[in-house]
Design a protein around this motif. Structure first.
Motif, PDB file in Angstrom:
ATOM      1  N   ALA A  82      61.648 -28.728 -10.866  1.00 56.69           N
ATOM      2  CA  ALA A  82      60.592 -27.784 -10.813  1.00 56.69           C
ATOM      3  C   ALA A  82      61.070 -26.345 -11.386  1.00 56.69           C
ATOM      4  O   ALA A  82      60.197 -25.557 -11.308  1.00 56.69           O
ATOM      5  N   THR A  83      62.032 -26.329 -11.825  1.00 57.11           N
ATOM      6  CA  THR A  83      62.593 -25.086 -12.614  1.00 57.11           C
ATOM      7  C   THR A  83      62.349 -24.570 -13.939  1.00 57.11           C
ATOM      8  O   THR A  83      62.837 -23.427 -14.298  1.00 57.11           O
TER       9      THR A  83
ATOM     10  N   CYS B 268      63.583 -30.709  -6.152  1.00 56.60           N
ATOM     11  CA  CYS B 268      63.486 -29.131  -5.967  1.00 56.60           C
ATOM     12  C   CYS B 268      65.066 -28.983  -5.526  1.00 56.60           C
ATOM     13  O   CYS B 268      65.315 -27.756  -4.893  1.00 56.60           O
ATOM     14  N   HIS B 269      66.028 -29.813  -5.544  1.00 48.49           N
ATOM     15  CA  HIS B 269      67.337 -29.554  -4.908  1.00 48.49           C
ATOM     16  C   HIS B 269      68.333 -29.289  -6.581  1.00 48.49           C
ATOM     17  O   HIS B 269      68.028 -29.721  -7.352  1.00 48.49           O
ATOM     18  N   GLY B 270      69.595 -28.744  -5.907  1.00 48.61           N
ATOM     19  CA  GLY B 270      70.744 -28.910  -6.778  1.00 48.61           C
ATOM     20  C   GLY B 270      71.033 -27.682  -7.540  1.00 48.61           C
ATOM     21  O   GLY B 270      70.330 -26.707  -7.325  1.00 48.61           O
ATOM     22  N   LEU B 271      71.839 -27.949  -8.418  1.00 47.81           N
ATOM     23  CA  LEU B 271      72.232 -26.736  -9.265  1.00 47.81           C
ATOM     24  C   LEU B 271      71.165 -26.153 -10.260  1.00 47.81           C
ATOM     25  O   LEU B 271      71.215 -24.710 -10.147  1.00 47.81           O
ATOM     26  N   PRO B 272      70.116 -26.713 -10.641  1.00 46.80           N
ATOM     27  CA  PRO B 272      69.110 -25.972 -11.421  1.00 46.80           C
ATOM     28  C   PRO B 272      68.572 -24.788 -10.808  1.00 46.80           C
ATOM     29  O   PRO B 272      68.487 -23.727 -11.391  1.00 46.80           O
ATOM     30  N   ILE B 273      67.954 -25.224  -9.568  1.00 50.10           N
ATOM     31  CA  ILE B 273      67.441 -23.962  -8.836  1.00 50.10           C
ATOM     32  C   ILE B 273      68.488 -22.881  -8.267  1.00 50.10           C
ATOM     33  O   ILE B 273      68.051 -21.849  -8.305  1.00 50.10           O
ATOM     34  N   GLU B 274      69.290 -23.485  -7.977  1.00 48.95           N
ATOM     35  CA  GLU B 274      70.464 -22.711  -7.586  1.00 48.95           C
ATOM     36  C   GLU B 274      70.793 -21.599  -8.459  1.00 48.95           C
ATOM     37  O   GLU B 274      71.059 -20.386  -8.262  1.00 48.95           O
ATOM     38  N   ASN B 275      71.221 -22.107  -9.690  1.00 49.77           N
ATOM     39  CA  ASN B 275      71.624 -21.293 -10.741  1.00 49.77           C
ATOM     40  C   ASN B 275      70.618 -20.220 -11.176  1.00 49.77           C
ATOM     41  O   ASN B 275      70.775 -19.191 -11.538  1.00 49.77           O
TER      42      ASN B 275
ATOM     43  N   ALA C 155      64.717 -17.925  -1.152  1.00 48.93           N
ATOM     44  CA  ALA C 155      64.281 -17.398  -2.541  1.00 48.93           C
ATOM     45  C   ALA C 155      64.460 -18.702  -3.363  1.00 48.93           C
ATOM     46  O   ALA C 155      63.442 -18.920  -4.405  1.00 48.93           O
ATOM     47  N   CYS C 156      65.037 -19.815  -3.225  1.00 51.00           N
ATOM     48  CA  CYS C 156      65.043 -20.980  -3.813  1.00 51.00           C
ATOM     49  C   CYS C 156      63.879 -21.779  -3.746  1.00 51.00           C
ATOM     50  O   CYS C 156      63.087 -22.104  -4.586  1.00 51.00           O
TER      51      CYS C 156
ATOM     52  N   LEU D 236      58.221 -23.808  -7.293  1.00 50.77           N
ATOM     53  CA  LEU D 236      57.047 -24.435  -8.121  1.00 50.77           C
ATOM     54  C   LEU D 236      56.385 -23.367  -8.875  1.00 50.77           C
ATOM     55  O   LEU D 236      54.998 -23.489  -8.945  1.00 50.77           O
ATOM     56  N   ARG D 237      57.200 -22.488  -9.583  1.00 56.30           N
ATOM     57  CA  ARG D 237      56.414 -21.591 -10.257  1.00 56.30           C
ATOM     58  C   ARG D 237      55.938 -22.062 -11.548  1.00 56.30           C
ATOM     59  O   ARG D 237      54.963 -21.429 -12.174  1.00 56.30           O
ATOM     60  N   TYR D 238      56.265 -23.222 -12.130  1.00 58.17           N
ATOM     61  CA  TYR D 238      55.806 -23.758 -13.282  1.00 58.17           C
ATOM     62  C   TYR D 238      54.848 -25.027 -12.987  1.00 58.17           C
ATOM     63  O   TYR D 238      54.467 -25.771 -14.064  1.00 58.17           O
ATOM     64  N   THR D 239      54.318 -25.066 -11.842  1.00 59.51           N
ATOM     65  CA  THR D 239      53.250 -26.061 -11.667  1.00 59.51           C
ATOM     66  C   THR D 239      52.190 -26.233 -12.553  1.00 59.51           C
ATOM     67  O   THR D 239      51.693 -27.343 -13.109  1.00 59.51           O
ATOM     68  N   SER D 240      51.395 -25.201 -12.637  1.00 58.74           N
ATOM     69  CA  SER D 240      50.297 -25.175 -13.625  1.00 58.74           C
ATOM     70  C   SER D 240      50.527 -25.544 -14.995  1.00 58.74           C
ATOM     71  O   SER D 240      49.657 -26.199 -15.412  1.00 58.74           O
ATOM     72  N   GLU D 241      51.797 -25.139 -15.620  1.00 56.73           N
ATOM     73  CA  GLU D 241      51.956 -25.553 -16.920  1.00 56.73           C
ATOM     74  C   GLU D 241      52.242 -27.010 -17.086  1.00 56.73           C
ATOM     75  O   GLU D 241      51.801 -27.826 -17.879  1.00 56.73           O
TER      76      GLU D 241
END
Length: 175
Positions: free
Chosen positions: A50-51, A87-94, A119-120, A125-130
């Motif tokens: 979701a990032t 929603c988990h893992g390195l993509p969101i953490e980075n 913060a994570c 979910l900031r890109y859900t509309s796209e």
């Protein structure tokens, strides 16, 4: 026998008309509700992270993830198709480390793991509309309103239940 085809067809306009028709007639929801009581076909859709925004690499897998449930629906089965978010893992953490200017585990701990996690969660979910716009425009039928998120406790608990069940059956081992 066949209607003549306009050699100057406007494909973008045709696409918009089809999407509008599907939306007005609630075609996807009807395709599911009309099969209430029918044999169910369960299709687990590996969700995207979701990032980020959807890109070309998502199009073919997403098309395949639409073809299989649609085929089973045409065979008369009831197929609920919920969109999901990993929603988990390195993509969101980075992503959050960069946004907050953090460079190490120690800096995360100094900020506070609870604040870092919040913060994570807030940014996940900031890109859900796209995503919704792109996936819908592809003609893929999924339920975005009843989506699932891997950060939800009920999802995580179901994964732990699976892991425990596999452990109890001796199917997980160290080595």
């Amino acid at each position: 026998m066949y209607k003549p085809v306009d050699p100057k067809v406007d494909f973008p306009k045709q696409e918009e008309e089809i999407l509008k028709y599907w939306a007005e007639k609630d075609t996807f929801k009807k395709s599911v509700s009309q099969r209430e009581g029918a044999e169910e076909y369960v299709f687990y859709d590996g969700p995207p992270f979701a990032t980020g925004l959807p890109h070309f690499g998502h199009f073919i897998p997403s098309t395949i993830k639409d073809i299989i449930p649609r085929y089973q629906t045409m065979k008369g089965k009831k197929v609920d198709r919920r969109f999901g978010w990993d929603c988990h893992g390195l993509p969101i953490e980075n992503l959050i480390e960069k946004e907050l200017g953090l460079n190490s585990k120690h800096e995360i701990e100094a900020l506070g793991c609870d604040k870092f996690n919040e913060a994570c969660k807030a940014s996940v979910l900031r890109y859900t509309s796209e995503w919704r716009k792109t996936i819908t425009r592809m003609g893929r039928w999924v339920d975005f309103d009843n989506d699932y998120k891997t950060m939800n406790p009920e999802f995580m608990e179901s994964i732990w239940w699976v892991a425990k069940s596999l452990w109890d059956k001796g199917l997980i081992y160290e080595g």
